[in-house]
Design a protein around this motif. Structure first.
Motif, short mmCIF file in Angstrom:
data_model
loop_
_atom_site.label_atom_id
_atom_site.label_comp_id
_atom_site.label_asym_id
_atom_site.label_seq_id
_atom_site.Cartn_x
_atom_site.Cartn_y
_atom_site.Cartn_z
N MET A 101 175.44 35.69 -7.79
CA MET A 101 176.60 36.38 -7.23
C MET A 101 176.60 36.38 -5.71
O MET A 101 177.64 36.13 -5.07
N MET A 102 175.48 36.67 -5.10
CA MET A 102 175.44 36.77 -3.64
C MET A 102 175.66 35.42 -2.96
O MET A 102 176.45 35.32 -2.01
N PRO A 103 174.98 34.34 -3.38
CA PRO A 103 175.30 33.04 -2.78
C PRO A 103 176.75 32.63 -3.02
O PRO A 103 177.38 32.04 -2.13
N ALA A 104 177.29 32.95 -4.20
CA ALA A 104 178.68 32.60 -4.49
C ALA A 104 179.63 33.37 -3.59
O ALA A 104 180.62 32.82 -3.09
N LEU A 105 179.35 34.64 -3.35
CA LEU A 105 180.20 35.45 -2.48
C LEU A 105 180.15 34.91 -1.05
O LEU A 105 181.20 34.76 -0.40
N LEU A 106 178.95 34.61 -0.56
CA LEU A 106 178.81 34.08 0.80
C LEU A 106 179.55 32.75 0.94
O LEU A 106 180.30 32.54 1.90
N LEU A 107 179.37 31.87 -0.01
CA LEU A 107 180.03 30.57 0.03
C LEU A 107 181.54 30.73 -0.06
O LEU A 107 182.31 30.06 0.65
N GLY A 108 181.99 31.62 -0.94
CA GLY A 108 183.43 31.84 -1.10
C GLY A 108 184.07 32.41 0.15
O GLY A 108 185.17 32.00 0.54
N VAL A 109 183.39 33.36 0.80
CA VAL A 109 183.94 33.98 2.01
C VAL A 109 184.01 32.95 3.14
O VAL A 109 185.05 32.82 3.81
N VAL A 110 182.92 32.24 3.38
CA VAL A 110 182.90 31.25 4.47
C VAL A 110 183.95 30.17 4.24
O VAL A 110 184.74 29.82 5.14
N THR A 111 183.99 29.63 3.03
CA THR A 111 184.93 28.55 2.73
C THR A 111 186.37 29.05 2.74
O THR A 111 187.26 28.41 3.32
N VAL A 113 187.80 31.87 4.10
CA VAL A 113 188.30 32.32 5.40
C VAL A 113 188.49 31.12 6.32
O VAL A 113 189.52 31.02 7.02
N GLY A 114 187.54 30.20 6.33
CA GLY A 114 187.67 29.01 7.18
C GLY A 114 188.88 28.18 6.80
O GLY A 114 189.65 27.73 7.68
N ALA A 115 189.09 27.98 5.49
CA ALA A 115 190.24 27.18 5.05
C ALA A 115 191.55 27.89 5.38
O ALA A 115 192.53 27.24 5.77
N GLY A 116 191.58 29.21 5.24
CA GLY A 116 192.79 29.95 5.56
C GLY A 116 193.15 29.88 7.02
O GLY A 116 194.33 29.75 7.39
#
Length: 306
Positions: A101-111, A113-116
């Motif tokens: 969960m934690m690596p997925a959350l970190l990856l999801g947030v970085v990807t 927010v950056g894409a947005g």
């Protein structure tokens, strides 16, 4: 600020109490744990002994009072299946769930927010359309479907990764990517909307007209203001970490909190189910309260309105 904080804490405590009460009533009025655990053919004497041993023969309000008293002392009861401490069983599974969960959350947030941000800065251009197409696709496809497709491709056809379990770090890749894809898609769309709204504000146009470097305008003025609603969405994601584990762990046979709650509900292991629900509710309430406090800190108007 003290009044703002006190109101948020009281609201959080009330929410947790309502969740605890609803879970308690639902688990004790929908079916008899004795019948589920002992079997429908269990002798009446065995059922009565089970009720007496676990306090199920007492009035419902007495059971709830006893449960709340134990809960306030940090005691979540024992499993009706094996007699183990419910909190110990749950925390052991939570540790396994957090591995993905934690690596997925970190990856999801970085990807996400950056894409947005990239999509907002290239609004209406091909890059914006490509990013939004990927975000809409990631949001539209359910997580379990995406997970099953990944299993079919990478585990069955290519045989690059194991299809399930937690025996190696390779087994973490597909669950993390599945979770991160959904969260990144949501955040990309949300961040893009927030950034576009801020970029259209008069003070942004004024800064550009005065000759400020566009990168400085974006980094120092646009991003901090756009971050406020994005933080809210991230808070919802953090709160839903444990709640969202059920489907993904079932797809990838990950032995975490999701599998525990499914098995515990089916077997009516009341203490374990209640412990999981209290943990999930507390996580969501605390994360949302932290977001409220960050909101109040970033925008003083929220303190006055809250």
């Amino acid at each position: 600020m003290t009044g703002f904080l006190l109101r948020r804490v009281l609201r959080a405590l009330l929410t947790i109490f309502i969740v605890v009460l609803a879970a308690f009533l639902a688990l004790r009025t929908t079916s008899d744990p004795a019948i589920v655990i002992l079997g429908p053919d269990a002798p009446p004497a065995a059922v009565a002994a089970f009720h007496e041993a676990w306090g199920l023969d007492r009035p419902l309000w007495v059971q709830f009072g006893s449960y709340m008293s134990d809960l306030l002392q940090g005691q979540f009861g024992k499993s009706m299946l094996d007699g183990q401490d419910a909190l110990s069983k749950v925390t052991a599974r939570v540790a396994v769930t957090l591995q993905i969960m934690m690596p997925a959350l970190l990856l999801g947030v970085v990807t996400g927010v950056g894409a947005g941000i990239v999509a907002a800065l290239h609004r209406g251009r091909p890059l914006d359309r490509i990013v939004m197409l990927g975000a809409v696709s990631g949001f539209a496809v359910p997580g379990f479907v995406f997970g099953l497709v990944m299993v079919l491709i990478f585990a069955v056809n290519l045989q690059w990764l194991p299809s399930g379990g937690n025996d190696s770090w390779q087994a973490m890749i597909m669950p993390i990517l599945t979770l991160a894809t959904g969260w990144a898609a949501i955040l990309a769309r949300f961040t893009r909307s927030a950034m576009i709204e801020v970029l259209d504000q008069p003070y942004i146009r004024t800064g550009s007209a005065k000759g400020l470097i566009w990168r400085e305008v974006v980094m120092r003025h646009a991003l901090p203001n756009a971050a406020i609603p994005v933080i809210t969405m991230i808070g919802f994601m953090v709160g839903g970490l444990l709640a969202g584990a059920v489907v993904i762990e079932s797809v990838f046979s990950w032995p975490g909190i999701g599998q525990l709650i499914v098995s515990s509900v089916s077997s009516r292991d009341v203490a374990v189910v209640q412990c999981v629900l209290v943990l999930v509710a507390t996580t969501m309430v605390v994360s949302n309260m932290i977001v409220d406090l960050l909101y109040g800190w970033l925008d003083p108007r929220m303190r006055e309105a809250g």
